[in-house]
Design a protein around this motif. Structure first.
Motif, PDB file in Angstrom:
ATOM      1  N   VAL A 161      30.843  62.963  60.815  1.00 31.56           N
ATOM      2  CA  VAL A 161      31.934  62.654  62.186  1.00 31.56           C
ATOM      3  C   VAL A 161      32.078  64.164  63.205  1.00 31.56           C
ATOM      4  O   VAL A 161      32.182  63.405  64.357  1.00 31.56           O
ATOM      5  CB  VAL A 161      33.617  62.751  60.992  1.00 31.56           C
ATOM      6  CG1 VAL A 161      34.683  62.473  62.433  1.00 31.56           C
ATOM      7  CG2 VAL A 161      33.253  61.631  60.794  1.00 31.56           C
ATOM      8  N   HIS A 165      31.775  61.281  66.141  1.00 37.93           N
ATOM      9  CA  HIS A 165      33.283  60.169  66.625  1.00 37.93           C
ATOM     10  C   HIS A 165      32.777  60.052  67.898  1.00 37.93           C
ATOM     11  O   HIS A 165      32.449  60.736  68.983  1.00 37.93           O
ATOM     12  CB  HIS A 165      33.785  61.658  66.220  1.00 37.93           C
ATOM     13  CG  HIS A 165      35.354  61.146  66.511  1.00 37.93           C
ATOM     14  ND1 HIS A 165      36.271  60.609  67.285  1.00 37.93           N
ATOM     15  CD2 HIS A 165      36.330  60.528  65.340  1.00 37.93           C
ATOM     16  CE1 HIS A 165      36.876  60.152  67.097  1.00 37.93           C
ATOM     17  NE2 HIS A 165      37.175  60.324  65.917  1.00 37.93           N
ATOM     18  N   PHE A 175      30.129  54.884  63.700  1.00 38.00           N
ATOM     19  CA  PHE A 175      30.984  56.081  62.836  1.00 38.00           C
ATOM     20  C   PHE A 175      32.916  55.096  62.427  1.00 38.00           C
ATOM     21  O   PHE A 175      32.817  55.873  61.101  1.00 38.00           O
ATOM     22  CB  PHE A 175      32.638  56.560  64.296  1.00 38.00           C
ATOM     23  CG  PHE A 175      34.006  57.330  63.600  1.00 38.00           C
ATOM     24  CD1 PHE A 175      34.109  57.997  63.253  1.00 38.00           C
ATOM     25  CD2 PHE A 175      34.968  56.338  63.915  1.00 38.00           C
ATOM     26  CE1 PHE A 175      34.995  59.227  62.931  1.00 38.00           C
ATOM     27  CE2 PHE A 175      35.992  56.666  63.075  1.00 38.00           C
ATOM     28  CZ  PHE A 175      36.222  57.785  63.600  1.00 38.00           C
TER      29      PHE A 175
END
Length: 189
Positions: A161, A165, A175
């Motif tokens: 992440v 992200h 993501f």
């Protein structure tokens, strides 16, 4: 160089173990004319018809020999289609002319599908159909072992992440794939 005579069977194509008699209502000469017509209508160029029947000076097979049963009645046709080298072959039938006619019928069917709008069928038939998209398992996406524990899954998810992200400059689709994999993995532990 592909030889017209004797038969030059394309590499990687299986051979028929037992042959059948066709129900085709054709003469050996008309079978050859039909195949060549279908190849022409399809736009094939540089056609070579290969079999164990000797070839006349005009490129056609001797009709009387293509009508008799021989040990290997297989027929292969090589040509160019839209710049692609193509080979098709048939040895399902006991006489060479029957296999020639079957090849013509196969090309006729491909041309029909193309005319009926079946997604560029001729091109796909000669270049191959794409396989289904590769689907990765949740643990492959997260980069963990299939039997990973809860803590290992959480750690892998958090590390991914940080990089993927969208707020960190990552791709939203990637993501989402990571998030789905995380949910799947957590549901199994």
């Amino acid at each position: 160089m592909i030889e017209a005579y004797p038969l030059h069977w394309p590499l990687g194509y299986k051979r028929t173990k037992s042959r059948i008699n066709s129900l085709f209502k054709q003469t050996p000469e008309n079978a050859q004319i039909f195949l060549r017509k279908e190849l022409h209508l399809m736009g094939a160029t540089k056609v070579i018809l290969s079999s164990n029947v000797p070839v006349r000076k005009d490129g056609y097979l001797y009709s009387d020999m293509s009508a008799t049963k021989i040990d290997d009645p297989g027929v292969a046709v090589y040509f160019k289609y839209n710049g692609i080298d193509v080979s098709m072959c048939c040895d399902n039938y006991g006489r060479p002319w029957e296999n020639i006619y079957a090849l013509g019928k196969g090309i006729e069917a491909l041309r029909g599908m193309e005319r009926w709008g079946v997604s560029e069928f001729i091109e796909r038939a000669f270049t191959g159909f794409k396989a289904l998209p590769e689907v990765k398992e949740w643990y492959e996406i997260l980069g963990v072992n299939q039997n990973a524990g809860k803590n290992e899954i959480i750690t892998a998810y958090r590390n991914l992440v940080k990089v993927h992200h969208p707020d960190a400059g990552g791709n939203a689709n990637v993501f989402m794939e990571i998030s789905d994999a995380y949910q799947k993995g957590m549901s199994l532990v």
